[in-house]
Design a protein around this motif. Structure first.
Motif, short mmCIF file in Angstrom:
data_model
loop_
_atom_site.label_atom_id
_atom_site.label_comp_id
_atom_site.label_asym_id
_atom_site.label_seq_id
_atom_site.Cartn_x
_atom_site.Cartn_y
_atom_site.Cartn_z
N THR A 218 -2.62 -14.80 0.74
CA THR A 218 -2.42 -14.66 2.19
C THR A 218 -3.58 -13.91 2.82
N LEU A 219 -3.79 -14.15 4.11
CA LEU A 219 -4.76 -13.35 4.86
C LEU A 219 -4.16 -11.98 5.11
N VAL A 220 -4.97 -10.95 5.01
CA VAL A 220 -4.49 -9.58 5.23
C VAL A 220 -4.56 -9.29 6.73
N GLN A 221 -3.42 -8.97 7.32
CA GLN A 221 -3.37 -8.82 8.78
C GLN A 221 -3.89 -7.44 9.21
N SER A 222 -5.15 -7.21 8.94
CA SER A 222 -5.75 -5.91 9.24
C SER A 222 -7.13 -6.14 9.86
N PRO A 223 -7.28 -5.81 11.16
CA PRO A 223 -8.53 -6.14 11.86
C PRO A 223 -9.62 -5.09 11.65
N SER A 224 -10.03 -4.89 10.40
CA SER A 224 -11.07 -3.88 10.13
C SER A 224 -12.44 -4.40 10.55
N VAL A 225 -13.42 -3.53 10.49
CA VAL A 225 -14.78 -3.89 10.88
C VAL A 225 -15.41 -4.92 9.95
N SER A 226 -14.81 -5.12 8.78
CA SER A 226 -15.38 -6.09 7.84
C SER A 226 -15.45 -7.50 8.44
N GLY A 227 -14.42 -7.85 9.21
CA GLY A 227 -14.40 -9.18 9.82
C GLY A 227 -15.35 -9.33 10.98
N VAL A 228 -15.85 -8.22 11.46
CA VAL A 228 -16.86 -8.20 12.53
C VAL A 228 -18.25 -8.24 11.89
N LEU A 229 -18.36 -7.51 10.79
CA LEU A 229 -19.61 -7.45 10.03
C LEU A 229 -20.03 -8.84 9.52
N ALA A 230 -19.07 -9.75 9.47
CA ALA A 230 -19.36 -11.11 9.02
C ALA A 230 -20.48 -11.76 9.84
N VAL A 231 -20.73 -11.24 11.02
CA VAL A 231 -21.79 -11.77 11.88
C VAL A 231 -23.19 -11.55 11.26
N PHE A 232 -23.25 -10.78 10.22
CA PHE A 232 -24.52 -10.58 9.48
C PHE A 232 -24.97 -11.91 8.85
N ALA A 233 -24.01 -12.78 8.56
CA ALA A 233 -24.34 -14.13 8.04
C ALA A 233 -24.49 -15.07 9.23
N PRO A 234 -25.24 -16.15 9.06
CA PRO A 234 -25.39 -17.09 10.20
C PRO A 234 -24.14 -17.93 10.43
N ILE A 235 -23.16 -17.32 11.05
CA ILE A 235 -21.89 -17.99 11.33
C ILE A 235 -22.03 -18.85 12.60
N PRO A 236 -21.09 -19.78 12.83
CA PRO A 236 -21.20 -20.65 14.01
C PRO A 236 -21.26 -19.85 15.32
N ARG A 237 -21.97 -20.40 16.28
CA ARG A 237 -22.18 -19.71 17.55
C ARG A 237 -20.86 -19.33 18.24
N GLN A 238 -19.90 -20.22 18.16
CA GLN A 238 -18.61 -19.92 18.80
C GLN A 238 -17.98 -18.65 18.21
N ARG A 239 -18.11 -18.51 16.90
CA ARG A 239 -17.58 -17.31 16.23
C ARG A 239 -18.33 -16.06 16.68
N VAL A 240 -19.63 -16.19 16.83
CA VAL A 240 -20.42 -15.04 17.28
C VAL A 240 -19.90 -14.58 18.63
N GLU A 241 -19.66 -15.55 19.50
CA GLU A 241 -19.20 -15.17 20.84
C GLU A 241 -17.82 -14.51 20.79
N GLN A 242 -16.95 -15.03 19.94
CA GLN A 242 -15.62 -14.43 19.83
C GLN A 242 -15.71 -13.00 19.25
N ILE A 243 -16.59 -12.84 18.28
CA ILE A 243 -16.76 -11.51 17.68
C ILE A 243 -17.36 -10.55 18.72
N ALA A 244 -18.29 -11.04 19.50
CA ALA A 244 -18.89 -10.20 20.55
C ALA A 244 -17.80 -9.72 21.52
N GLN A 245 -16.88 -10.60 21.82
CA GLN A 245 -15.76 -10.27 22.69
C GLN A 245 -14.90 -9.17 22.06
#
Ligand code: GLC
Length: 441
Positions: free
Chosen positions: A293-320
């Motif tokens: 299961t996905l762990v329902q915990s919004p830590s900074v790790s899921g934001v740090l994922a932007v260090f990889a070249p993720i899709p632009r839409q994801r970048v915008e959502q993370i920026a939000q």
């Protein structure tokens, strides 16, 4: 203070924590060499002594295990002021080491160092050697820690580098405490216990160490038997970015096989990373391989994922999502959202801001063209050191300095912020990464 003072102070801290061929994270609390501390510190060294930065990586990789793993701590000198020290790990290495690993940022650091070197010829041989060693470490990840998705799991919270994150709470319920040999913590005599993990967590950390030790540090068995197996998005993003950086470096050095293999690893993992996305949280989440299961915990790790070249839409959502964090705190980027019930402003990875994390998020956002947000993160990071010194981490509301002081990687990141984020500097790799972002949008 001003920029010149900050830089002079940062260099002095790095020099002070220099033990010749490795640096300690800080005097007292952490008396040995730590894996990702060294790699990120090498970036700092590159601004005033690039050769010393390379030595930092070489010393780390001199302790690479036969199977390819690069341990999270190298115990170069005996010191019983730290628990658990080499006597507890018993990994039977020439220079004693721990038996688990840490976020693989070495590939990224090595590629950066080579790019920044004025005399590339002078360091080519050493770079080539390190390239092979980093690649061997990446292969180790794919052999022992990846499943068919290509994403890798960690088997101990310490591997994530985010020791007591809320992310591990649910999985830690499965880790027993029975049979843990009595121990005396040393971290709490160097730093405020309120800023550190709890005793309950510590027992579980040690239970896992004892378990792995009982398996003779056989990595295949550890991966099979650990009750703790989590796919951490930030960790995977670091591996993806390092693999891509290594591929680029391998191209430059004519190491075609390393380049090809690294890209295959990275592409597969990058595609699978999307499976960790959560619309509800506007970021990636950890995945628990035991409960599936996905762990329902919004830590900074899921934001740090932007260090990889993720899709632009994801970048915008993370920026939000980061902008929302900015509404809840004074200093970006909190390791856990202040609005979450588990948020603990001063307790290590359950709320505080860490400059290394800020740096990697800023690099990712910069490459994706999120200039305003990058500026805010860089400004906040500099404001923190100017207000509260070069601490290990800081409270995101009042900038409270926490943990150890005169911290090596904090100093290294300040040097990075001042040099790498100068708007006049636009490197070739940056342009290339931007193209990847464009291609994926
Ligand atoms: C703590 C941090 C870890 C770091 C180490 C040395 O354990 O959580 O990320 O590598 O200290 O600084």
């Amino acid at each position: 203070m001003n920029r010149q003072d900050d830089i002079a102070k940062a260099e002095a801290i790095m020099r002070n924590n220099d033990r010749g061929n490795y640096t300690v994270p800080t005097h007292g609390l952490y008396p040995f060499q730590w894996n990702w501390d060294s790699c990120l510190s090498a970036l700092g060294f590159s601004h005033f002594d690039l050769d010393r930065g390379l030595v930092e990586l070489e010393t780390l990789f001199a302790s690479q295990w036969q199977d390819g793993m690069v341990p999270h701590i190298i115990f170069h000198e005996y010191d019983d002021g730290y628990f658990p020290n080499a006597d507890v790990w018993q990994t039977n290495q020439l220079v004693p080491t721990s038996g688990i690993t840490q976020p693989p940022v070495a590939g990224y650091a090595l590629a950066e160092l080579y790019k920044r070197a004025n005399d590339k010829e002078a360091i080519e041989g050493r770079t080539r050697q390190l390239l092979q060693q980093v690649h061997k470490w990446h292969q180790w990840f794919y052999r022992y820690r990846a499943d068919q998705s290509g994403l890798v799991a960690i088997v101990h919270p310490w591997e994530s580098g985010r020791d007591n994150s809320v992310d591990w709470d649910a999985a830690f319920e499965r880790v027993p405490t029975e049979g843990v040999s009595p121990f005396v913590r040393r971290d709490t005599s160097h730093a405020n216990p309120k800023h550190r993990p709890t005793d309950e967590q510590y027992k579980r950390y040690i239970w896992l160490v004892q378990k792995f030790r009982s398996l003779g540090w056989d990595n295949a068995e550890i991966a099979r038997q650990s009750p703790f197996q989590i796919v951490d998005p930030g960790f995977n993003a670091i591996l993806i970015r390092s693999s891509l950086a290594l591929a680029e470096l391998a191209d430059t050095l004519g190491e075609a096989q390393v380049a090809a293999e690294s890209r295959v690893f990275a592409d597969k993992a990058q595609t699978s990373l999307e499976g960790l996305w959560s619309d509800a949280f506007g970021q990636y989440l950890c995945y628990d391989r035991v409960t599936k299961t996905l762990v329902q915990s919004p830590s900074v790790s899921g934001v740090l994922a932007v260090f990889a070249p993720i899709p632009r839409q994801r970048v915008e959502q993370i920026a939000q999502t980061i902008r929302k964090l900015a509404e809840q705190s004074n200093y970006l980027v909190a390791s856990h959202p202040p609005s979450a019930p588990e948020f603990d402003e001063l307790r290590y990875w359950r709320g505080p801001v860490w400059l290394i994390v800020n740096y990697m998020i800023a690099v990712g956002l910069r490459d994706a063209g999120q200039t305003d947000l990058v500026q805010r993160i860089v400004d906040d990071s500099i404001a923190l050191i100017e207000k509260s010194g070069f601490a290990e981490y800081y409270g995101p509301i009042r900038a409270t300095p926490c943990g150890g002081d005169a911290f090596t990687w904090t100093a290294a990141m300040v040097l990075e912020f001042f040099s790498t984020f100068d708007p006049r500097v636009e490197t070739e790799s940056l342009i290339e990464l931007n193209n990847v972002h464009q291609g994926m949008s």
